[in-house]
Write an enzyme that holds these catalytic residues in place. Structure first.
Site, PDB file in Angstrom:
ATOM      1  N   GLY A  29      14.206 -75.444  -0.310  1.00 31.90           N
ATOM      2  CA  GLY A  29      14.850 -76.472   0.971  1.00 31.90           C
ATOM      3  C   GLY A  29      15.122 -75.330   1.999  1.00 31.90           C
ATOM      4  CB  SER A  30      16.755 -76.639   5.159  1.00 33.80           C
ATOM      5  OG  SER A  30      18.010 -76.731   4.289  1.00 33.80           O
ATOM      6  CG  ASP A  84      21.817 -79.405  -3.061  1.00 34.59           C
ATOM      7  OD1 ASP A  84      21.246 -79.482  -1.883  1.00 34.59           O
ATOM      8  OD2 ASP A  84      20.709 -79.363  -3.782  1.00 34.59           O
ATOM      9  CE  LYS A  94      18.627 -73.903  -6.704  1.00 33.21           C
ATOM     10  NZ  LYS A  94      18.041 -74.034  -5.627  1.00 33.21           N
ATOM     11  CD  GLU A 103      15.022 -75.956  -6.642  1.00 36.06           C
ATOM     12  OE1 GLU A 103      14.784 -75.108  -5.389  1.00 36.06           O
ATOM     13  OE2 GLU A 103      15.974 -75.918  -7.543  1.00 36.06           O
TER      14      GLU A 103
HETATM   15  C1  5RP Z   1      15.821 -78.080  -4.228  1.00 41.95           C
HETATM   16  C2  5RP Z   1      17.718 -77.610  -3.907  1.00 41.95           C
HETATM   17  C3  5RP Z   1      17.425 -76.892  -2.589  1.00 41.95           C
HETATM   18  O1  5RP Z   1      18.797 -74.804  -2.865  1.00 41.95           O
HETATM   19  C4  5RP Z   1      19.121 -77.410  -2.500  1.00 41.95           C
HETATM   20  O2  5RP Z   1      18.755 -78.582  -2.402  1.00 41.95           O
HETATM   21  C5  5RP Z   1      19.537 -76.750  -0.582  1.00 41.95           C
HETATM   22  O3  5RP Z   1      18.284 -77.073  -0.284  1.00 41.95           O
HETATM   23  P1  5RP Z   1      19.532 -76.608   1.431  1.00 41.95           P
HETATM   24  O4  5RP Z   1      19.114 -75.508   1.603  1.00 41.95           O
HETATM   25  O5  5RP Z   1      18.013 -77.489   2.428  1.00 41.95           O
HETATM   26  O6  5RP Z   1      20.481 -77.098   2.247  1.00 41.95           O
HETATM   27  O7  5RP Z   1      17.912 -76.972  -4.829  1.00 41.95           O
HETATM   28  O8  5RP Z   1      15.482 -78.517  -5.309  1.00 41.95           O
END
Ligand code: 5RP
Length: 218
Positions: A29-30, A84, A94, A103
């Site tokens: 993720g970002s 998330d 997540k 994950e």
């Molecule tokens: C990916 C995930 C990420 O950790 C989650 O979506 C958060 O993403 P971001 O850091 O872009 O806000 O679970 O599957």
């Protein structure tokens, strides 16, 4: 402070949890991407990484960081990843990036899970963010019907195939009173690979980035 700046703060703060020559579990993720960029600055001090997605593996390799298969290393000392949604009890949702299964595997194989988020992700109760569920393709309609029986509104994430060749159903309006119980219940539906609740194995440390800097919950 923007969410991007807050994510940068926690990505930097997570580096302090690493020790020399460790193999580091890396999320997706970002926020995890920012952590990878920080990791690149100290790459000579670590043994390597295990990635929770093809995308993270690619970013790690582009920085010249070694990526191991989980099967080729033992348990990991640490896993760093975003989320998330997170509660003060360190339960998480997540899977917004569709990487939830890998994950969950890397988190399970890690002694310590450091979750890094901007503080807008902190919630009193999980579930405003639709719960991602990874599903074997032939089971998608059956699983969707079972999720309706649990009170959710399942929506297929269009055009998404996971790194494992499966589909993602996002479940809206689920009542999540007991995250560990809901996690267990959904995982027992035939055809579900796993769901994005991280409560049976939640985070060990939650780093929250915001305008007052980094707050640590344990
Ligand atoms: C990916 C995930 C990420 O950790 C989650 O979506 C958060 O993403 P971001 O850091 O872009 O806000 O679970 O599957």
């Amino acid at each position: 402070m923007s969410p991007e700046q807050a994510k940068q703060l926690v990505a930097e703060a997570a580096i302090a949890y690493l020790e020399w020559d460790w193999v580091v579990g890396v999320g997706t993720g970002s926020t995890a991407n920012l952590f990878i960029d920080e990791l690149a600055k100290i790459k000579r001090n670590i043994e390597g990484t295990v990635a929770s997605s093809e995308a993270s593996a690619e970013r790690l390799r582009s920085h010249g960081i070694k990526v191991y298969e989980l099967n080729d290393v033992g348990d990991l000392p640490i896993y760093v990843d975003g989320a998330d949604e997170a509660t003060k009890h360190l339960d998480l949702i997540k899977g917004g990036g569709a990487a939830l299964t890998r994950e969950k595997i890397v988190a399970a194989a890690s002694e310590k899970f450091i979750c890094i988020v901007d503080d807008s992700k902190l919630v009193d109760r999980l579930g405003a963010f639709p719960l991602p569920v990874e599903v074997i393709p032939m089971a998608k309609s059956y699983v969707a019907r079972q999720l309706v029986k649990l009170g959710g509104n399942p929506v297929l994430r269009e055009g998404v195939v996971t790194d494992n060749g499966n589909l993602i159903i996002d479940v809206h309006h689920l009542q999540i009173d007991n995250p560990a119980e809901v996690e267990r219940t959904i995982n027992q539906i035939a055809g579900v690979v796993t769901n994005g609740l991280f409560a049976q194995r939640g985070a060990d440390v939650l780093l929250l980035g915001g305008s007052n800097g980094v707050r640590t919950l344990t």
